[in-house]
Motif scaffolding. Structure first.
Motif, short mmCIF file in Angstrom:
data_model
loop_
_atom_site.label_atom_id
_atom_site.label_comp_id
_atom_site.label_asym_id
_atom_site.label_seq_id
_atom_site.Cartn_x
_atom_site.Cartn_y
_atom_site.Cartn_z
N THR A 103 48.13 46.16 40.48
CA THR A 103 48.51 47.11 41.53
C THR A 103 47.31 47.88 42.03
N GLN A 104 46.32 48.09 41.17
CA GLN A 104 45.07 48.74 41.58
C GLN A 104 43.92 47.81 41.25
N GLU A 105 43.15 47.45 42.25
CA GLU A 105 42.00 46.56 42.07
C GLU A 105 40.76 47.17 42.68
N PRO A 106 39.63 47.13 41.95
CA PRO A 106 39.46 46.62 40.60
C PRO A 106 40.33 47.36 39.58
N LEU A 107 40.68 46.68 38.52
CA LEU A 107 41.46 47.28 37.45
C LEU A 107 40.65 48.41 36.83
N PRO A 108 41.22 49.64 36.75
CA PRO A 108 40.46 50.77 36.20
C PRO A 108 39.93 50.49 34.80
N ALA A 109 38.76 51.02 34.51
CA ALA A 109 38.10 50.76 33.23
C ALA A 109 38.91 51.25 32.03
N ASP A 110 39.79 52.22 32.25
CA ASP A 110 40.58 52.77 31.15
C ASP A 110 41.98 52.17 31.07
N HIS A 111 42.23 51.11 31.83
CA HIS A 111 43.56 50.52 31.79
C HIS A 111 43.80 49.84 30.44
N PRO A 112 44.99 49.98 29.86
CA PRO A 112 45.27 49.41 28.53
C PRO A 112 45.08 47.90 28.43
N TYR A 113 45.25 47.17 29.55
CA TYR A 113 45.08 45.72 29.49
C TYR A 113 43.72 45.32 28.94
N TRP A 114 42.68 46.10 29.27
CA TRP A 114 41.33 45.75 28.84
C TRP A 114 41.19 45.72 27.32
N GLY A 115 41.95 46.54 26.63
CA GLY A 115 41.75 46.69 25.19
C GLY A 115 42.61 45.80 24.32
N ILE A 116 43.36 44.87 24.93
CA ILE A 116 44.26 44.02 24.15
C ILE A 116 43.63 42.63 24.01
N PRO A 117 43.27 42.20 22.79
CA PRO A 117 42.60 40.91 22.60
C PRO A 117 43.39 39.72 23.13
N SER A 118 44.72 39.80 23.10
CA SER A 118 45.53 38.66 23.53
C SER A 118 45.74 38.62 25.04
N VAL A 119 45.17 39.59 25.75
CA VAL A 119 45.29 39.63 27.22
C VAL A 119 43.94 39.29 27.85
N MET A 120 43.94 38.32 28.74
CA MET A 120 42.73 37.98 29.49
C MET A 120 42.90 38.45 30.92
N VAL A 121 41.98 39.26 31.38
CA VAL A 121 41.99 39.79 32.75
C VAL A 121 40.95 39.07 33.59
N THR A 122 41.35 38.62 34.78
CA THR A 122 40.39 38.03 35.72
C THR A 122 40.49 38.78 37.05
N PRO A 123 39.39 38.84 37.82
CA PRO A 123 39.33 39.71 39.02
C PRO A 123 39.90 39.08 40.29
N HIS A 124 41.17 38.70 40.25
CA HIS A 124 41.88 38.15 41.41
C HIS A 124 41.14 36.94 42.00
N ILE A 125 40.89 35.96 41.13
CA ILE A 125 40.12 34.79 41.54
C ILE A 125 40.89 33.48 41.34
N SER A 126 42.17 33.55 41.00
CA SER A 126 42.90 32.32 40.69
C SER A 126 42.98 31.39 41.89
N GLY A 127 43.02 31.96 43.11
CA GLY A 127 43.05 31.13 44.31
C GLY A 127 42.24 31.80 45.42
N ILE A 128 41.04 31.32 45.64
CA ILE A 128 40.15 31.89 46.66
C ILE A 128 40.18 31.00 47.90
N THR A 129 40.35 31.62 49.05
CA THR A 129 40.42 30.86 50.30
C THR A 129 39.16 30.02 50.51
N VAL A 130 39.34 28.74 50.76
CA VAL A 130 38.23 27.85 51.09
C VAL A 130 37.98 27.96 52.60
N ARG A 131 36.84 28.49 52.99
CA ARG A 131 36.58 28.82 54.39
C ARG A 131 36.76 27.63 55.33
N GLU A 132 36.23 26.48 54.96
CA GLU A 132 36.30 25.33 55.85
C GLU A 132 37.75 24.94 56.14
#
Length: 312
Positions: free
Chosen positions: A254-283
């Motif tokens: 809901t907030q990007e970048p994900l705030p540094a103090d967000h609980p998701y960062w501190g959970i080993p079983s959670v992997m956070v990625t910076p909204h890169i799962s599908g990047i528009t291919v310009r061509e």
């Protein structure tokens, strides 16, 4: 009388990105007029807008616009900013479906522990083989069966995982599909891995909450390739804390970048990625938008038009 050539105006959230897209359109379509949106300037007389998170002033400043093209598959960032009568077109795939299918598959492999034990023991110099996983124990629910969700479901199913799909309207596919509120519950309760590929609309906002997650089989895994607004973070965190969710792979918030103090960062079983799962291919985006504008210029319908009442 020959048709007037298209006149585009490009508007994104960052001036540098606006310039980059404008330059790409000028190269791809050298006969077209392409302007960059600057708030407070006189109208350029543009007939088509190409946008990503545009300033709402665009639509007042450019009254001659006939249609708007969004530089992404999800239109939640523009739908509330555009006049309701303005035709809005979204990208359909444009190279994103394959990327997101790979991302979701990686999440499935993390969920089932396909490689993690070997990564851990390799760091310790250990040599030990484990029994193959039983895919039947890891059924997957894919929410959203548009171009992207369907691709995700097909890729995962092709590797032998039991797959079920859910969408607002019932689809026909090579795997079981569900629709409606009861269908959602049935789809999720039969699954252990949940992949979210839904569009964000008022109806789907907050859909992944305590009630929905409680239907997922114990020790489940959440993969979100859609929007952060689908998740009720407090409920996801509670499910992780209780162990009902064994982990998660999350790409949108809901907030990007994900705030540094967000609980998701501190959970080993959670992997956070910076909204890169599908990047528009310009061509591919340039080709898709350009071909649709050419159809509209000829008075023909173009694919990808958004139903404002549905939000996709």
């Amino acid at each position: 009388m020959p048709l007037q050539l298209p006149h585009l105006i490009i508007a994104t959230a960052r001036p540098s990105e606006t310039t980059r897209w404008a330059d790409e359109f000028r190269k791809a379509y050298p006969d077209w007029k392409v302007d960059e949106f600057v708030a407070g300037q006189p109208s350029t007389g543009a007939t088509y807008a190409v946008v990503w998170q545009p300033d709402t002033a665009l639509f007042k400043q450019e009254p001659t616009l006939r249609a708007t093209f969004n530089l992404g598959a999800g239109v939640d960032a523009v739908a509330g900013r555009i006049p309701a009568e303005m035709p809005l077109y979204r990208l359909e795939d444009a190279g994103m479906a394959e990327q997101m299918a790979e991302y979701a598959l990686y999440g499935v492999l993390r969920a089932v522990g396909r490689f993690q034990p070997y990564e851990e023991q390799a760091r310790e110099g250990k040599w030990k083989a484990y029994r193959p996983i039983d895919r039947r124990q890891w059924p997957v629910a894919v929410l959203g069966l548009g171009a992207i969700g369907s691709k995700i479901a097909k890729v995962i199913a092709s590797l032998g995982y039991p797959v079920r799909g859910w969408s607002r309207r019932l689809h026909e596919a090579d795997f079981p599909c569900y629709a409606g509120e009861e269908g959602l519950k049935a789809c999720v309760s039969a699954s252990r891995i949940l992949v979210n590929a839904l569009p964000l609309t008022p109806q789907t906002e907050g859909l992944i909450n305590r009630d929905l997650l409680s239907n997922l089989q114990p020790g489940g895994f959440l993969i979100n390739v859609a929007r952060g607004g689908h998740l009720v973070d407090a409920d996801v965190l509670d499910a992780l804390k209780s162990g009902h969710l064994s982990g998660a792979l999350l790409d949108a918030f809901t907030q990007e970048p994900l705030p540094a103090d967000h609980p998701y960062w501190g959970i080993p079983s959670v992997m956070v990625t910076p909204h890169i799962s599908g990047i528009t291919v310009r061509e591919l985006a340039l080709e898709q938008i350009g071909s649709r504008i050419e159809l509209l210029q000829q008075g023909k319908p173009a694919a990808g038009r958004v139903d404002h009442s549905q939000g996709y």
